[in-house]
Scaffold this motif. Sequence first.
Motif, PDB file in Angstrom:
ATOM      1  N   PHE A 324       1.139  -1.075  -0.156  1.00  0.00           N
ATOM      2  CA  PHE A 324      -0.040   0.241  -0.314  1.00  0.00           C
ATOM      3  C   PHE A 324       1.098   1.419  -0.344  1.00  0.00           C
ATOM      4  N   LEU A 325       0.521   1.840  -0.610  1.00  0.00           N
ATOM      5  CA  LEU A 325       0.993   3.359  -0.969  1.00  0.00           C
ATOM      6  C   LEU A 325       0.294   4.101   0.401  1.00  0.00           C
ATOM      7  N   VAL A 326       0.835   5.028   0.847  1.00  0.00           N
ATOM      8  CA  VAL A 326       0.459   5.463   2.027  1.00  0.00           C
ATOM      9  C   VAL A 326       0.655   6.847   2.557  1.00  0.00           C
ATOM     10  N   ALA A 327       0.366   7.749   2.425  1.00  0.00           N
ATOM     11  CA  ALA A 327       0.165   9.425   2.598  1.00  0.00           C
ATOM     12  C   ALA A 327       1.059   9.927   3.951  1.00  0.00           C
ATOM     13  N   ASP A 328       2.130  10.471   3.765  1.00  0.00           N
ATOM     14  CA  ASP A 328       2.814  10.444   4.958  1.00  0.00           C
ATOM     15  C   ASP A 328       2.740  11.795   5.324  1.00  0.00           C
ATOM     16  N   ARG A 329       1.560  12.647   4.969  1.00  0.00           N
ATOM     17  CA  ARG A 329       1.689  14.149   5.374  1.00  0.00           C
ATOM     18  C   ARG A 329      -0.168  14.697   4.442  1.00  0.00           C
ATOM     19  N   ASP A 330      -0.322  15.406   5.450  1.00  0.00           N
ATOM     20  CA  ASP A 330      -1.373  16.094   5.528  1.00  0.00           C
ATOM     21  C   ASP A 330      -1.386  17.386   4.405  1.00  0.00           C
ATOM     22  N   GLY A 331      -2.179  17.259   3.261  1.00  0.00           N
ATOM     23  CA  GLY A 331      -1.755  18.966   2.236  1.00  0.00           C
ATOM     24  C   GLY A 331      -2.163  18.985   1.406  1.00  0.00           C
ATOM     25  N   THR A 332      -2.058  18.847  -0.529  1.00  0.00           N
ATOM     26  CA  THR A 332      -2.620  18.652  -1.268  1.00  0.00           C
ATOM     27  C   THR A 332      -1.771  18.679  -2.318  1.00  0.00           C
ATOM     28  N   MET A 333      -2.034  17.163  -2.638  1.00  0.00           N
ATOM     29  CA  MET A 333      -0.486  16.182  -3.954  1.00  0.00           C
ATOM     30  C   MET A 333      -0.179  16.968  -4.596  1.00  0.00           C
ATOM     31  N   ASP A 334       0.936  17.018  -4.961  1.00  0.00           N
ATOM     32  CA  ASP A 334       1.017  18.141  -6.176  1.00  0.00           C
ATOM     33  C   ASP A 334       1.518  16.926  -7.067  1.00  0.00           C
ATOM     34  N   CYS A 335       1.783  15.940  -7.046  1.00  0.00           N
ATOM     35  CA  CYS A 335       2.378  15.154  -8.106  1.00  0.00           C
ATOM     36  C   CYS A 335       2.786  13.703  -7.508  1.00  0.00           C
ATOM     37  N   ILE A 336       2.827  12.814  -8.662  1.00  0.00           N
ATOM     38  CA  ILE A 336       3.005  11.452  -8.666  1.00  0.00           C
ATOM     39  C   ILE A 336       3.609  10.638  -9.331  1.00  0.00           C
ATOM     40  N   PRO A 360      -6.822  16.559  -2.530  1.00  0.00           N
ATOM     41  CA  PRO A 360      -6.056  17.840  -0.872  1.00  0.00           C
ATOM     42  C   PRO A 360      -5.959  16.233  -0.272  1.00  0.00           C
ATOM     43  N   ILE A 361      -5.104  15.849   0.629  1.00  0.00           N
ATOM     44  CA  ILE A 361      -4.841  14.726   1.239  1.00  0.00           C
ATOM     45  C   ILE A 361      -5.072  14.947   2.906  1.00  0.00           C
ATOM     46  N   ILE A 362      -6.067  14.709   3.437  1.00  0.00           N
ATOM     47  CA  ILE A 362      -6.234  14.660   5.162  1.00  0.00           C
ATOM     48  C   ILE A 362      -5.813  13.440   5.439  1.00  0.00           C
ATOM     49  N   ARG A 363      -5.122  12.903   6.260  1.00  0.00           N
ATOM     50  CA  ARG A 363      -5.678  11.412   7.140  1.00  0.00           C
ATOM     51  C   ARG A 363      -6.419  11.398   7.934  1.00  0.00           C
ATOM     52  N   LYS A 364      -6.784  10.482   7.748  1.00  0.00           N
ATOM     53  CA  LYS A 364      -7.589  10.059   9.031  1.00  0.00           C
ATOM     54  C   LYS A 364      -7.331   8.811  10.204  1.00  0.00           C
ATOM     55  N   GLY A 365      -6.252   8.211  10.078  1.00  0.00           N
ATOM     56  CA  GLY A 365      -6.256   6.855   9.994  1.00  0.00           C
ATOM     57  C   GLY A 365      -7.105   5.178   9.845  1.00  0.00           C
ATOM     58  N   ASP A 366      -6.944   5.118   8.317  1.00  0.00           N
ATOM     59  CA  ASP A 366      -8.202   4.050   7.675  1.00  0.00           C
ATOM     60  C   ASP A 366      -7.241   4.078   6.240  1.00  0.00           C
ATOM     61  N   TYR A 367      -8.272   2.960   5.797  1.00  0.00           N
ATOM     62  CA  TYR A 367      -8.323   3.286   4.687  1.00  0.00           C
ATOM     63  C   TYR A 367      -8.003   4.285   3.864  1.00  0.00           C
ATOM     64  N   ARG A 368      -8.995   4.964   3.818  1.00  0.00           N
ATOM     65  CA  ARG A 368      -8.399   5.899   3.457  1.00  0.00           C
ATOM     66  C   ARG A 368      -7.216   6.810   3.217  1.00  0.00           C
ATOM     67  N   ASP A 369      -6.244   6.601   3.902  1.00  0.00           N
ATOM     68  CA  ASP A 369      -5.146   6.908   3.729  1.00  0.00           C
ATOM     69  C   ASP A 369      -3.729   6.730   2.831  1.00  0.00           C
ATOM     70  N   CYS A 370      -4.632   5.367   1.969  1.00  0.00           N
ATOM     71  CA  CYS A 370      -3.885   4.726   1.345  1.00  0.00           C
ATOM     72  C   CYS A 370      -3.750   5.032  -0.173  1.00  0.00           C
ATOM     73  N   ILE A 371      -3.622   5.770  -0.859  1.00  0.00           N
ATOM     74  CA  ILE A 371      -3.384   6.328  -2.340  1.00  0.00           C
ATOM     75  C   ILE A 371      -2.960   6.060  -3.061  1.00  0.00           C
ATOM     76  N   GLY A 372      -3.180   4.746  -3.031  1.00  0.00           N
ATOM     77  CA  GLY A 372      -2.692   3.673  -4.724  1.00  0.00           C
ATOM     78  C   GLY A 372      -1.870   2.199  -3.031  1.00  0.00           C
ATOM     79  N   TYR A 373      -1.716   1.582  -4.601  1.00  0.00           N
ATOM     80  CA  TYR A 373      -1.281   0.121  -3.973  1.00  0.00           C
ATOM     81  C   TYR A 373      -0.329  -0.825  -5.547  1.00  0.00           C
ATOM     82  N   VAL A 374       1.114  -1.828  -5.441  1.00  0.00           N
ATOM     83  CA  VAL A 374       1.249  -2.426  -6.182  1.00  0.00           C
ATOM     84  C   VAL A 374       1.483  -3.697  -5.984  1.00  0.00           C
TER      85      VAL A 374
END
Length: 400
Positions: A324-336, A360-374
């Motif tokens: 799982f690719l997990v957001a590491d901070r709150d803010g705005t996703m500029d690029c991947i 916009p990235i607002i971490r919740k401490g649950d599945y919504r923090d995952c921005i993708g997967y490999v």
Amino acid sequence: MARRALILVEGASNMLRYVQAAQHLDLQPIILSAEPSQYEYLAAEGIEAINVQTDDVDALIGECSRLRLTYDIAGITSARESACAAAGKLSRYFELPGPNPEAIQRCCNKFTQRQLLAGAGVPVPAYRLATNATDVQKAAAEFGFPVIVKPVVGVGSCGVRLCRNAGELAEHTSHLLSERDIVRSSPMILVEEFAQGPTYWAEIVGDIVVGIGAADFSPPPYFVYHQWTFPDPLTNAEYQRITDASLSCLRALGLGWGPTNIEFRWTRRGLVVIEVGPRLSGAPGPEVIQAACGVDLITEHIKVVIGAEWNLCRSLSQTAAARFLVADRDGTMDCINGVGRAAAITGVVEVKLNIEPKTPIIRKGDYRDCIGYVIAASPNRALTDAILERAAGQISWSIT
């Protein structure tokens, strides 16, 4: 002759897979949703999403009755846990194959689920029901820190937290008691002892255990997945023990029709059941299983729903895993960056992103923090882990 249709009551992270599988089976998928706009991405597929209150069974019956004037409804189901009982009631009303809706409703209440499992002798963590901060504090004092505190109803680790001291306990209790959904349905919180040990998950269709995987989490206090691996290299005795416990869960909860997923932890005191879900695991669980053994659980689930012959025979024997690719901070996703490089690595099955730049990235401490997967697959776990590590290392992002 009327076109055969599959009615999907709401959807989940794998909605597109359900739609594509239905089309492959020559079914017209039709979505019933309280918020059809969330499925706008399906418009290009020519998929109809109808606005109806999906917590109102009478409204759903009315809509399905209208659809029957045009379509031959072959089956009704849902991939969203909160809508599974409604789909079961619809199936029963229209005399279609389906699960016991009352059993689904009982299972979706974590306190009731705990009671039924414990009453049947299935091992579960010690637990207490709380309706206010005082009840939560008393339960924590009884169990001793750390404790798990979570809402009685919910999925994807939403609202679930490991509280390691009185300060974290008070903070999280206050947060849960302020949640509108919890307060509206009367405040019900589950406090549990922390079952420490490796995590396993069993995927089941009917009363057949398709297989058992392992799960790892990101660091506490939240339970955000880091990796799923399938199958896990258990000994025969360990596999049989989890299988037996899985079947005991089905009997205790009145399940055993269609898909079920069960999460376990192997503690110092032995195997305990963490949660039973009356549905397939969310993405990328079915995708990992298909990469490992060749069984397309979503297609087979639809076959069960429409009363067709289903098949769980394996055509592959690999170890597959999802990182799982997990957001590491709150803010705005500029690029991947690096998605193409990761996807090109031999052994990578899929790279999936759940968000786009400027989100916009607002971490919740649950599945919504995952921005993708490999997802990767290979003949053995060591190689699969190495492929995943390399692929995930190719992907980077910037959040400001």
